[in-house]
Design a protein around this motif. Structure first.
Motif, mmCIF file in Angstrom:
data_model
loop_
_atom_site.group_PDB
_atom_site.id
_atom_site.type_symbol
_atom_site.label_atom_id
_atom_site.label_comp_id
_atom_site.label_asym_id
_atom_site.label_seq_id
_atom_site.Cartn_x
_atom_site.Cartn_y
_atom_site.Cartn_z
ATOM 1 N N PRO A 133 0.825 -1.216 0.000
ATOM 2 C CA PRO A 133 0.000 0.000 0.000
ATOM 3 C C PRO A 133 0.858 1.264 0.000
ATOM 4 O O PRO A 133 1.601 1.518 0.942
ATOM 5 C CB PRO A 133 -0.784 -0.134 1.302
ATOM 6 C CG PRO A 133 0.129 -0.926 2.211
ATOM 7 C CD PRO A 133 0.947 -1.821 1.335
ATOM 8 N N ALA A 134 0.725 2.061 -1.043
ATOM 9 C CA ALA A 134 1.591 3.227 -1.234
ATOM 10 C C ALA A 134 1.435 4.247 -0.112
ATOM 11 O O ALA A 134 2.415 4.850 0.338
ATOM 12 C CB ALA A 134 1.300 3.886 -2.579
ATOM 13 N N GLY A 135 0.207 4.467 0.340
ATOM 14 C CA GLY A 135 -0.015 5.454 1.385
ATOM 15 C C GLY A 135 0.668 5.097 2.685
ATOM 16 O O GLY A 135 1.171 5.978 3.402
ATOM 17 N N LEU A 161 3.531 1.538 -10.426
ATOM 18 C CA LEU A 161 2.278 2.221 -10.143
ATOM 19 C C LEU A 161 2.145 2.311 -8.630
ATOM 20 O O LEU A 161 2.519 1.377 -7.918
ATOM 21 C CB LEU A 161 1.088 1.444 -10.707
ATOM 22 C CG LEU A 161 1.080 1.112 -12.199
ATOM 23 C CD1 LEU A 161 -0.164 0.281 -12.540
ATOM 24 C CD2 LEU A 161 1.112 2.379 -13.038
ATOM 25 N N ALA A 162 1.604 3.417 -8.137
ATOM 26 C CA ALA A 162 1.354 3.562 -6.702
ATOM 27 C C ALA A 162 -0.137 3.385 -6.445
ATOM 28 O O ALA A 162 -0.962 4.011 -7.113
ATOM 29 C CB ALA A 162 1.813 4.940 -6.216
ATOM 30 N N VAL A 163 -0.467 2.518 -5.497
ATOM 31 C CA VAL A 163 -1.876 2.224 -5.195
ATOM 32 C C VAL A 163 -2.070 2.234 -3.683
ATOM 33 O O VAL A 163 -1.293 1.625 -2.941
ATOM 34 C CB VAL A 163 -2.309 0.865 -5.772
ATOM 35 C CG1 VAL A 163 -3.768 0.579 -5.434
ATOM 36 C CG2 VAL A 163 -2.091 0.826 -7.279
ATOM 37 N N GLY A 164 -3.118 2.932 -3.251
ATOM 38 C CA GLY A 164 -3.409 3.002 -1.823
ATOM 39 C C GLY A 164 -3.025 4.358 -1.264
ATOM 40 O O GLY A 164 -1.847 4.722 -1.252
ATOM 41 N N GLY A 165 -4.017 5.129 -0.844
ATOM 42 C CA GLY A 165 -3.732 6.418 -0.220
ATOM 43 C C GLY A 165 -3.571 7.579 -1.174
ATOM 44 O O GLY A 165 -3.243 8.694 -0.746
#
Length: 214
Positions: free
Chosen positions: A141-143, A163-167
């Motif tokens: 989770p990126a956040g 890719l950044a995913v989360g938050g």
């Protein structure tokens, strides 16, 4: 659509809307609202809590393909098994997104000519996923990882499209993209039960994400 064109589209458009918990009856309306807001990449997630999750998810993917054609590029999310890869590909999914690194899922995705996007947390996981065939690696989770962690991870792994995913939200999307990643996946801050029921609101939020990503 050709696999290379899917990869190119993800890199150009940068925002994948994650559709989770939206009913089959609402799916076309939801995707239409996203398209009106400038987002044409969507991920329909498998919900493994449901006994008929493969059938229900693939029906949604098929409906999106039938209604929007190549105007909207649809992928499957939370893909955990080879069976799910096959079912999603047969329904028309162009890319397979997972929360984890599973070599057999990556290889099956490549075998079917689809785009592979597994999820990784560490440099070891990210490098392994890319080496066995992933087209992008989803940092998740990126956040929780935070901007500084991602910046440090990218330093030795610039050759991997991330890719950044989360938050990711409208106020920080540009900060993530400025790190040099290829794009972002956006879930509950974009598509949720409320916005799925109010398409005009969903379109407005989508427009905000797109505007702030420039």
């Amino acid at each position: 659509m050709d696999r290379n064109n899917i990869i190119k589209s993800i890199k150009e458009k940068k925002i994948i809307a994650i559709i989770r918990g939206v009913s089959e009856e609402q799916i076309v309306q939801t995707v239409g609202a996203l398209e009106d807001g400038g987002i044409s990449l969507v991920e329909v997630t498998f919900d493994h809590d449901k006994p008929d999750f493969i059938e229900s998810t693939t029906k949604k993917i098929w409906k999106i393909r039938e209604r929007f054609g190549d105007r909207v590029l649809v992928g499957a999310g939370t893909v955990l098994t080879e069976e799910e890869v096959v079912a999603a590909a047969n329904a028309g999914a162009e890319y397979m997104i997972s929360p984890n690194v599973n070599e057999s899922v990556i290889r099956k995705t490549v075998e079917f000519g689809k785009v592979s996007i597994p999820g990784a947390l560490t440099p070891t996981e990210a490098e392994f996923a890319y080496r066995v065939g992933a087209d992008f690696v989803k940092l998740f989770p990126a956040g929780d990882l935070g901007i500084n962690y991602i910046k440090s991870l990218l330093a030795p792994l610039k050759h991997i499209p991330f890719l950044a995913v989360g938050g990711v939200n409208p106020t920080n999307i540009k900060e993530y993209l400025n790190l040099g990643i290829s794009g972002v996946g956006i879930g509950g801050s974009l598509v949720n039960k409320e916005t799925a029921s109010y398409p005009m609101k969903l379109t407005t939020i989508a427009q905000e994400f797109v505007k702030n990503s420039k």
